[in-house]
Design an enzyme around this catalytic site. Sequence first.
Site, PDB file in Angstrom:
ATOM      1  N   CYS A   1      -7.212  -1.345   1.328  1.00 40.40           N
ATOM      2  CA  CYS A   1      -6.163  -1.886   2.180  1.00 40.40           C
ATOM      3  C   CYS A   1      -6.762  -2.201   3.553  1.00 40.40           C
ATOM      4  CB  CYS A   1      -5.024  -0.876   2.301  1.00 40.40           C
ATOM      5  SG  CYS A   1      -3.762  -1.323   3.511  1.00 40.40           S
TER       6      CYS A   1
ATOM      7  N   CYS B   1      -5.116   0.295   6.386  1.00 39.42           N
ATOM      8  CA  CYS B   1      -5.416   1.733   6.526  1.00 39.42           C
ATOM      9  C   CYS B   1      -6.722   2.157   5.854  1.00 39.42           C
ATOM     10  CB  CYS B   1      -4.257   2.571   5.974  1.00 39.42           C
ATOM     11  SG  CYS B   1      -4.112   2.551   4.168  1.00 39.42           S
TER      12      CYS B   1
ATOM     13  N   CYS C   1       0.338   3.100   3.631  1.00 40.13           N
ATOM     14  CA  CYS C   1       0.815   2.582   4.922  1.00 40.13           C
ATOM     15  C   CYS C   1       1.879   1.501   4.791  1.00 40.13           C
ATOM     16  CB  CYS C   1      -0.361   2.055   5.736  1.00 40.13           C
ATOM     17  SG  CYS C   1      -1.058   0.511   5.088  1.00 40.13           S
TER      18      CYS C   1
ATOM     19  N   CYS D   1      -8.475  -5.111 -10.006  1.00 40.12           N
ATOM     20  CA  CYS D   1      -8.093  -4.002 -10.870  1.00 40.12           C
ATOM     21  C   CYS D   1      -7.681  -2.851  -9.956  1.00 40.12           C
ATOM     22  CB  CYS D   1      -9.290  -3.627 -11.735  1.00 40.12           C
ATOM     23  SG  CYS D   1      -8.963  -2.360 -12.949  1.00 40.12           S
TER      24      CYS D   1
ATOM     25  N   CYS E   1       0.848  -1.191   0.000  1.00 41.80           N
ATOM     26  CA  CYS E   1       0.000   0.000   0.000  1.00 41.80           C
ATOM     27  C   CYS E   1       0.883   1.241   0.000  1.00 41.80           C
ATOM     28  CB  CYS E   1      -0.895  -0.015   1.230  1.00 41.80           C
ATOM     29  SG  CYS E   1      -1.926   1.457   1.404  1.00 41.80           S
TER      30      CYS E   1
END
Length: 148
Positions: free
Chosen positions: A99, A102, A54, A124, A51
């Site tokens: 995610c 976060c 984070c 995607c 991510c």
Amino acid sequence: MPENYPVQKSANEWRAVLSPQQFRILREKGTEPAGTGKFDKHYPSAGVYTCAGCHAPLYKASHKFNSGCGWPAYFDSIPGAVTRHEDRTFGMTRTEIVCSNCGGHLGHVFKGEGFNTPTDERHCVNSISLSFSEEDSAAEKKGDGERK
């Protein structure tokens, strides 16, 4: 209704660590134009996509495949790394993916498109929502959200 994710920051705190484009996509659920992301045609033999907000590990390089859709596509995520939500924007029902560490918006997942993958799913994902590490060991460590 806000969800409880391990990493919690105010909008101003996110703005301090994300570029304006990353903030628009990760925090405001935007989308980058098709074919413009740096990971669309990125096919490493090993490594982990994390991510961009984070640094939590999300996808292994081995999950990535060429879908031709204009965004990075993955057939699966690292277990527990991605949370799914129903998205009813634009007059249709889709499955949003964020995610799990976060709550940052990654993109959408589509099923049953007939790709020759183990799951018949296509995650995607916006490239700008991701970072990449050549170290597979990143997948073994859950992102703590505070690494710089």
